[in-house]
Design a protein around this motif. Structure first.
Motif, PDB file in Angstrom:
ATOM      1  N   ALA A  18       0.832  -1.204   0.000  1.00  0.00           N
ATOM      2  CA  ALA A  18       0.000   0.000   0.000  1.00  0.00           C
ATOM      3  C   ALA A  18       0.868   1.256   0.000  1.00  0.00           C
ATOM      4  O   ALA A  18       0.568   2.245  -0.686  1.00  0.00           O
ATOM      5  CB  ALA A  18      -0.925  -0.015   1.218  1.00  0.00           C
ATOM      6  N   ASP A  51      -6.600   0.416   1.582  1.00  0.00           N
ATOM      7  CA  ASP A  51      -5.744   1.590   1.393  1.00  0.00           C
ATOM      8  C   ASP A  51      -6.362   2.537   0.376  1.00  0.00           C
ATOM      9  O   ASP A  51      -7.262   2.181  -0.364  1.00  0.00           O
ATOM     10  CB  ASP A  51      -4.328   1.177   0.969  1.00  0.00           C
ATOM     11  CG  ASP A  51      -4.247   0.672  -0.460  1.00  0.00           C
ATOM     12  OD1 ASP A  51      -4.572   1.437  -1.393  1.00  0.00           O
ATOM     13  OD2 ASP A  51      -3.844  -0.491  -0.669  1.00  0.00           O
ATOM     14  N   VAL A  65      -3.752   3.548   5.483  1.00  0.00           N
ATOM     15  CA  VAL A  65      -3.917   2.098   5.402  1.00  0.00           C
ATOM     16  C   VAL A  65      -4.616   1.649   6.678  1.00  0.00           C
ATOM     17  O   VAL A  65      -4.185   2.000   7.781  1.00  0.00           O
ATOM     18  CB  VAL A  65      -2.569   1.363   5.279  1.00  0.00           C
ATOM     19  CG1 VAL A  65      -2.794  -0.138   5.145  1.00  0.00           C
ATOM     20  CG2 VAL A  65      -1.759   1.892   4.111  1.00  0.00           C
ATOM     21  N   SER A  82      -9.744  -3.670  -6.420  1.00  0.00           N
ATOM     22  CA  SER A  82      -8.842  -2.544  -6.627  1.00  0.00           C
ATOM     23  C   SER A  82      -9.408  -1.572  -7.655  1.00  0.00           C
ATOM     24  O   SER A  82      -9.848  -1.978  -8.737  1.00  0.00           O
ATOM     25  CB  SER A  82      -7.463  -3.045  -7.074  1.00  0.00           C
ATOM     26  OG  SER A  82      -6.497  -2.021  -6.964  1.00  0.00           O
ATOM     27  N   GLY A  87      -8.013   2.969  -4.775  1.00  0.00           N
ATOM     28  CA  GLY A  87      -7.467   2.242  -3.638  1.00  0.00           C
ATOM     29  C   GLY A  87      -7.683   0.753  -3.800  1.00  0.00           C
ATOM     30  O   GLY A  87      -8.213   0.284  -4.813  1.00  0.00           O
ATOM     31  N   ALA A  97      -0.336   5.141  -1.033  1.00  0.00           N
ATOM     32  CA  ALA A  97      -1.421   5.317  -0.070  1.00  0.00           C
ATOM     33  C   ALA A  97      -0.989   6.282   1.028  1.00  0.00           C
ATOM     34  O   ALA A  97       0.160   6.268   1.464  1.00  0.00           O
ATOM     35  CB  ALA A  97      -1.810   3.970   0.544  1.00  0.00           C
TER      36      ALA A  97
END
Length: 199
Positions: A33, A60, A41, A118, A170, A38
């Motif tokens: 991540a 994330d 997280v 994702s 994310g 990111a």
């Protein structure tokens, strides 16, 4: 004509060699991540004393993955994707923390089932980039003889979908049916490893 084949037990063998403890395996997934730029997280665990019903979810707000990035990066063992370019993340120019491709080995070490959702960042991947929804049944994979057999089974599923309007980029990674019970000592090691983690 002769050629190399790879036994499905590769994941177990490499996972035990490259990822020592469960806490270290979870930190490896957090590092992914970080590498995906990111800024937040979240790690949520439930029923950690009951492996069969246990679950760990890592969420994330990074740049996410397109279907192509997922296949070339996560699904390719010892992928070179992080060796391309200057080995820094796209947005924040972070130096990559991982290069050995141990993310999927860490996931295998922690749980028997894995689900990934994702959403790629349109500013990075383009507005037309599709989301990834994937499922991995590690037990079903290991029941097969070679990795070539996985494509002909339902042990791995990957779907590409059109991005929903307003969805933030994310990745959500769900680990279900944990392989081991998380003791208080193991949880303490996780907190220590997270606090001392640095690129």
């Amino acid at each position: 004509m002769a050629g190399f084949t790879v036994d499905t037990h590769l994941f177990r063998e490499l996972g035990e060699l490259l990822v020592g403890r469960d806490s270290t395996a979870l930190v490896e997934l957090i590092k992914n991540a970080y590498d995906a730029d990111a800024t937040q997280v979240t790690v949520h665990g439930e029923n950690l004393n009951d492996p069969e019903n246990g679950q760990i979810v890592i969420t994330d707000n990074g740049v996410g993955m397109t279907p192509d990035q997922f296949e070339r990066g996560f699904l390719r063992i010892a992928s070179r994707i992080k060796e391309e370019g200057d080995r820094r993340s796209g947005n924040f120019k972070r130096r990559y923390t991982g290069a050995k491709g141990v993310g999927r080995l860490a996931a295998h070490k922690l749980a028997r089932l894995m689900a990934i959702y994702s959403i790629p960042d349109p500013d990075v991947a383009g507005a037309a980039a599709k989301t990834v929804t994937a499922g991995i049944d590690w037990d079903a994979i290991e029941a097969l003889e070679t990795l070539e057999d996985v494509a002909k089974s339902n042990a791995l599923t990957v779907e590409a979908e059109t991005r929903g309007e307003g969805e933030q980029s994310g990745t959500i990674m769900e680990l279900n049916r944990l392989r081991r019970r998380w003791t208080e000592a193991e949880r303490g090691r996780l907190f220590w490893e997270v606090q001392t983690f640095q690129p």
